[in-house]
Scaffold this motif. Structure first.
Motif, short mmCIF file in Angstrom:
data_model
loop_
_atom_site.label_atom_id
_atom_site.label_comp_id
_atom_site.label_asym_id
_atom_site.label_seq_id
_atom_site.Cartn_x
_atom_site.Cartn_y
_atom_site.Cartn_z
N GLY A 59 0.80 -1.22 0.00
CA GLY A 59 0.00 0.00 0.00
C GLY A 59 0.83 1.27 0.00
N LEU A 112 1.30 2.92 -3.49
CA LEU A 112 0.13 3.37 -4.25
C LEU A 112 -0.10 4.87 -4.06
N TYR A 139 -3.00 7.10 -3.63
CA TYR A 139 -4.44 7.10 -3.36
C TYR A 139 -5.12 8.39 -3.82
N CYS A 184 -11.62 2.28 2.10
CA CYS A 184 -11.18 1.55 0.92
C CYS A 184 -11.12 2.57 -0.22
N HIS A 185 -10.63 2.16 -1.37
CA HIS A 185 -10.56 3.06 -2.52
C HIS A 185 -10.98 2.33 -3.78
N ILE A 214 -9.73 -1.26 -3.94
CA ILE A 214 -8.45 -1.36 -3.25
C ILE A 214 -8.75 -1.50 -1.75
N GLU A 215 -8.53 -2.70 -1.22
CA GLU A 215 -8.98 -3.03 0.13
C GLU A 215 -7.80 -3.30 1.05
N VAL A 239 -2.23 -4.80 0.71
CA VAL A 239 -3.50 -4.38 0.10
C VAL A 239 -3.98 -5.45 -0.87
N VAL A 275 -6.23 -6.31 -4.15
CA VAL A 275 -6.73 -5.62 -5.35
C VAL A 275 -7.97 -6.37 -5.86
N PHE A 312 -1.41 3.11 -9.54
CA PHE A 312 -0.54 1.94 -9.37
C PHE A 312 0.78 2.08 -10.14
N VAL A 364 3.63 0.60 -8.23
CA VAL A 364 3.22 -0.50 -7.36
C VAL A 364 4.33 -1.52 -7.14
#
Length: 625
Positions: free
Chosen positions: A208, A211, A213, A243-244, A298-299, A308, A310, A332, A335
């Motif tokens: 994460g 990333l 956000y 989340c996202h 994205i959790e 994270v 995906v 990402f 990433v």
């Protein structure tokens, strides 16, 4: 000297969601239970997404909790975000969901199991069953140990001859980093069981910290979060993690297509069927070629970890293709991978070989639960484990098996679908599968099922008393609206503000509240309503329950009547080993299907694919009905 001198009442093989619920249920009902698994560190591991609940799945978690299972409590203690899905629709569609702390979820499950009386643990692979005649009497382990038991519950998940695929590489495994289980499938086939292969998959896990956000859409939890369990073991979340959401693009799709020739899905290495409603990203861009983008959720995997999940990018493409394509997703660009996604093939056994108790028809005392029955999802597995554990314990006690009808629970719909219709692809629960979903709401799972759970010795007296208090208070609140009148001069300002026709004479509050555009907040503007709530100490749960009973009373009554009609057929039992071949006036297909499934009631027979209403009429006549 043997490690295991006692004969267990119940042995549960596998400690995933199904196995954990099965072991807890059997032990809490007084059965001496052994939970045996290949790795005790991975009890109730969330192999895929770090979440519980969702559409129809949330109802199942509430039902498990209402019966006395553990999934609802653990979901609450490990939650990092809560959402009630479909809130803009009617209450039959409302579905609770939590984002979970993956590590805490597994830890809380293990600690709860360790505090459960009558439950022992052992770490080793079960390589076979001990069968005497047509009855199971224990299990054999890879070390050559024989452990005796009166009943056995198999909850092997994806481990039976599991084969993991990443691009053109494949290797044996039941989950990333864990070996497959061998021996059981081959023995069951030798005993006369039919088996098949299914596939599921999982997306890459990423760092994460790598990333961006700011390029994604924030997906927050509910402002006033609820919880799963009906008990007051936990409180609703006071803080939540966001989340996202982001999207794939045509560029991402083109990069993924570059690896299709190395995809096990497209080059023939994977021959089994995967979940229709949770396809891999390569399957999505192949089947929906007209779509320029697909959602990715994205959790976060927990409160403190940077790992994270995906969601939406499940894949078995080569790891270099996964990495290159994901780096083209907005947010990402830099990433870093923790681990690539993969697909897994595993053995399952068509569930038409089971009774409604989840006991096998071929071997007495042997129960199947979870993905071994062709289902997908933690919630579906957990509910089967609960029912198998209950019925294994009841069998040891020489008591009648416990089953749920389609109008009593989503669990009843799930098991009836599996037993009656079977499945050739991973089965996932949806609200659309339940014909009585207005009755099977998430808010009333306790009033539907806690008395049943208490009666069989699983749900506690505390649960029962809490449910009875809620039911009594909501019933009293509904009666208050039915008995209390309101004058036009008091009601019309509220009605007119909500574009509802004004009253011309006094009427009962029930009629006003029944209007579609009048809410409980509108009704609380009446002093008598607010006074009743305060004087009777009504909480939000009771108030919501009363509101649903008033607003949807017509729909609820209609579904109850339809269910009563169907239950008349449920009460017409078909003798075991009924000889369908003698009914020559019935279609050949119907005779074959009925012979294979061996339905226990006329209602179950009517739900079998290929059995027509005319075939049922013939069967009823032949049975003298």
């Amino acid at each position: 000297m043997s490690l295991f001198q006692d004969i267990y009442d119940v042995i549960v093989v596998g400690a995933g969601h199904a196995g954990s619920e099965a072991a807890a249920a059997a032990a809490n009902m007084g059965s001496k239970t052994l939970l045996i698994t290949m790795n005790l560190q991975n009890i109730a591991q969330m192999s895929c997404n770090p979440a519980m609940g969702g559409i129809a799945k949330g109802q199942i978690v509430r039902e498990i909790d209402a019966l006395g299972g553990y999934s609802g409590i653990v979901s609450d203690t490990s939650a990092i975000q809560f959402k009630m899905l479909n809130k803009s629709k009617g209450p039959a569609m409302w579905s609770p969901r939590v984002q979970s702390d993956r590590m805490r979820f597994a830890e809380d499950w293990r600690l709860m199991l360790e505090q459960t009386p009558n439950l022992d643990f052992y770490q080793e692979m079960v390589s076979g069953l001990i069968i005497e005649g047509d009855k199971v009497v224990g299990v054999k382990t890879s070390l050559g140990l024989s452990i005796k038991a009166k009943t056995v519950v198999l909850t092997n998940g994806t481990f039976l001859n599991g084969l993991i695929h990443i691009g053109d590489k494949n290797f044996g495994g039941g989950r990333a980093g864990e070996k497959a289980a061998t021996g059981i499938t081959e023995q069951l086939v030798d005993l006369g069981f039919d088996s098949g292969r299914m596939k599921t998959g999982t997306p890459p896990r990423v760092d994460g910290r790598s990333l961006d956000y700011s390029k994604m859409l924030v997906q927050s939890g509910d402002k006033n979060p609820e919880k799963f369990s009906y008990l007051d073991v936990t409180k609703p979340l006071e803080k939540q993690r966001d989340c996202h959401m982001t999207y794939t693009s045509p560029e991402v799709h083109d990069l993924l297509r570059e690896g299709f020739d190395r995809s096990p899905m497209f080059n023939g290495r994977i021959k089994s069927i995967g979940p229709r409603y949770c396809p891999s990203i390569e399957d999505k861009i192949n089947r929906f070629a007209d779509k320029e983008r697909h959602q990715l959720f994205i959790e976060p995997e927990g409160w403190n970890t940077v790992e994270v999940y995906v969601n939406g990018f499940s894949t078995s493409l080569p790891e270099d293709v996964q990495f290159k394509a994901l780096r083209s997703v907005s947010g990402f660009e830099k990433v870093k991978f923790f681990r690539p996604g993969y697909a897994i093939e595993y053995d399952y056994f068509p569930p038409t070989q089971l009774k409604h108790s989840l006991e096998t028809k071929i071997i007495d005392g042997l129960f199947f639960a979870g993905q071994i029955n062709g289902t997908t999802g933690y919630e579906e597995a957990a509910s089967q484990g609960l029912m198998a554990g209950i019925n294994a314990s009841l069998k040891v006690q020489n008591k009648e098996s416990f089953t749920l009808k389609r109008n009593e629970a989503y669990i009843g719909v799930l098991i009836d679908d599996l037993i009656t219709k079977g499945t050739e692809e991973p089965y996932r629960m949806f609200t659309s599968r339940a014909e009585y979903r207005t009755l099977l709401r998430q808010d009333n799972a306790d009033t539907r099922l806690t008395p049943k759970g208490y009666k069989i010795g699983l749900a506690s007296e505390l649960r029962l008393r809490r449910m009875e208090e809620k039911k009594s208070k909501s019933f009293g609140f509904v009666n208050f609206f039915k008995e209390t009148s309101v004058r036009p001069e008091d009601a019309n300002p509220v009605l007119e503000r909500n574009n509802s026709s004004p009253m011309k004479q006094s009427d009962k509050m029930f009629k006003i509240f029944s209007r579609p555009n009048i809410s409980i907040d509108d009704m609380r503007e009446f002093e008598s309503v607010e006074n009743y709530i305060k004087e009777n100490n009504l909480d939000d749960e009771v108030i919501e329950q009363a509101e649903i009973q008033i607003k949807y009373s017509g729909y609820i009554e209609k579904e109850k009547n339809n269910a009563d009609k169907l239950n008349r057929l449920e009460n017409i039992k078909i003798p075991s080993n009924f000889d369908y071949s003698q009914i020559k006036s019935m279609s050949f297909e119907a005779r074959e299907k009925l012979k294979n499934v061996q339905p226990s009631t006329i209602a179950q027979a009517s739900r079998i694919s290929g059995v027509s209403p005319n075939d049922i009429s013939v069967l009823l006549v032949y049975m003298g009905r």
